[in-house]
Scaffold this motif. Structure first.
Motif, short mmCIF file in Angstrom:
data_model
loop_
_atom_site.label_atom_id
_atom_site.label_comp_id
_atom_site.label_asym_id
_atom_site.label_seq_id
_atom_site.Cartn_x
_atom_site.Cartn_y
_atom_site.Cartn_z
N UNK A 39 -7.69 -62.01 2.07
CA UNK A 39 -7.96 -61.41 3.39
C UNK A 39 -6.81 -61.56 4.36
N UNK A 40 -5.92 -62.51 4.11
CA UNK A 40 -4.86 -62.80 5.07
C UNK A 40 -5.27 -63.83 6.10
N UNK A 41 -6.52 -64.27 6.10
CA UNK A 41 -6.97 -65.31 7.05
C UNK A 41 -8.13 -66.05 6.39
N UNK A 42 -9.34 -65.72 6.79
CA UNK A 42 -10.49 -66.19 6.03
C UNK A 42 -11.49 -65.05 5.98
N UNK A 43 -12.47 -65.21 5.14
CA UNK A 43 -13.44 -64.16 4.93
C UNK A 43 -14.71 -64.47 5.72
N UNK A 61 -12.40 -47.80 -5.32
CA UNK A 61 -12.39 -49.26 -5.30
C UNK A 61 -11.61 -49.78 -6.49
N UNK A 62 -10.71 -50.73 -6.23
CA UNK A 62 -10.11 -51.50 -7.31
C UNK A 62 -10.84 -52.83 -7.36
N UNK A 63 -11.28 -53.20 -8.56
CA UNK A 63 -11.98 -54.48 -8.76
C UNK A 63 -10.99 -55.46 -9.36
N UNK A 64 -10.73 -56.52 -8.65
CA UNK A 64 -9.82 -57.57 -9.11
C UNK A 64 -10.65 -58.76 -9.57
N UNK A 65 -10.47 -59.16 -10.82
CA UNK A 65 -11.19 -60.33 -11.33
C UNK A 65 -10.47 -61.58 -10.85
N UNK A 66 -11.11 -62.28 -9.89
CA UNK A 66 -10.46 -63.44 -9.26
C UNK A 66 -10.83 -64.74 -9.95
N UNK A 67 -11.94 -64.76 -10.63
CA UNK A 67 -12.39 -65.89 -11.44
C UNK A 67 -13.23 -65.28 -12.54
N UNK A 68 -13.44 -66.01 -13.65
CA UNK A 68 -14.27 -65.43 -14.71
C UNK A 68 -15.65 -65.02 -14.18
N UNK A 69 -16.01 -63.77 -14.37
CA UNK A 69 -17.32 -63.28 -13.95
C UNK A 69 -17.41 -62.90 -12.48
N UNK A 70 -16.31 -63.09 -11.75
CA UNK A 70 -16.31 -62.78 -10.32
C UNK A 70 -15.22 -61.76 -10.03
N UNK A 71 -15.60 -60.70 -9.34
CA UNK A 71 -14.63 -59.66 -9.02
C UNK A 71 -14.67 -59.38 -7.53
N UNK A 72 -13.50 -59.02 -7.00
CA UNK A 72 -13.36 -58.67 -5.59
C UNK A 72 -13.00 -57.20 -5.52
N UNK A 73 -13.74 -56.47 -4.71
CA UNK A 73 -13.52 -55.03 -4.61
C UNK A 73 -12.79 -54.68 -3.33
N UNK A 74 -11.68 -53.95 -3.48
CA UNK A 74 -10.94 -53.50 -2.29
C UNK A 74 -10.58 -52.04 -2.45
N UNK A 75 -10.36 -51.38 -1.31
CA UNK A 75 -10.00 -49.96 -1.35
C UNK A 75 -8.58 -49.82 -1.87
N UNK A 76 -8.42 -48.98 -2.87
CA UNK A 76 -7.09 -48.83 -3.47
C UNK A 76 -6.11 -48.09 -2.56
N UNK A 77 -6.64 -47.41 -1.54
CA UNK A 77 -5.76 -46.68 -0.63
C UNK A 77 -5.35 -47.51 0.58
N UNK A 78 -6.31 -48.15 1.23
CA UNK A 78 -5.99 -48.86 2.48
C UNK A 78 -6.03 -50.37 2.33
N UNK A 79 -6.53 -50.88 1.21
CA UNK A 79 -6.51 -52.31 0.95
C UNK A 79 -7.64 -53.11 1.56
N UNK A 80 -8.58 -52.45 2.26
CA UNK A 80 -9.68 -53.21 2.87
C UNK A 80 -10.43 -54.02 1.82
N UNK A 81 -10.66 -55.29 2.15
CA UNK A 81 -11.54 -56.13 1.34
C UNK A 81 -12.97 -55.74 1.63
#
Ligand SMILES: [Zn+2]
Ligand SMILES: [Zn+2]
Length: 138
Positions: A39-43, A61-81
């Motif tokens: 996020x650049x700060x905290x969530x 949405x791009x889904x980034x697997x940040x830990x096993x079984x956990x994914x973070x979805x952000x906009x692939x165009x503007x980057x919003x978490x």
């Protein structure tokens, strides 16, 4: 009976939007390393039952697997978490800053404060936990 919308939200550019058709959990701030970097700060996140979340523009949405079984979805165009999704849970976390106002939500506490950035203090008097606090997040 048809469910009625309780909240809606979107990313910065609008390619992804969503509707929530059920109750949202109160907002919890997470100060862990992953949330800081993502996020650049905290969530600050709420959560909805998986079946109550309707996403429009999911292919943006791009889904980034940040830990096993956990994914973070952000906009692939503007980057919003937008989303934090532990796929083993029946709920999906939604970054509360992406909700339209009024959210009718309240921040109730902080987790993972042991990992927080060292450039700010948490001084709102709300419950803070150095690690996870399942009484706040479940
Ligand atoms: Zn976007
Ligand atoms: Zn976190």
């Amino acid at each position: 009976m048809a469910k009625t919308e309780t909240n809606r939200g979107a990313c910065l550019c609008g390619a992804v939007s969503y509707q929530v058709l059920g109750p949202l959990r109160p907002v919890v701030a997470c100060h862990c390393n992953q949330c800081r970097r993502a996020s650049g700060h905290h969530v600050a996140a709420t959560s909805a039952n998986r079946g109550d979340l309707r996403i429009t523009g999911e292919d943006a949405i791009t889904w980034f697997t940040s830990s096993p079984g956990i994914r973070r979805g952000f906009c692939r165009f503007c980057g919003s978490n937008l989303f934090w999704d532990n796929q083993a849970r029946p709920s999906v976390s939604i970054m509360s800053g992406t909700l339209d106002r009024p959210t009718n939500l309240t921040l109730i506490g902080h987790i993972h404060t042991a990992s927080k950035g060292d450039y700010y203090e948490i001084a709102d008097g709300l419950p803070s936990h150095p690690h996870d606090d399942h009484s706040l997040t479940s």
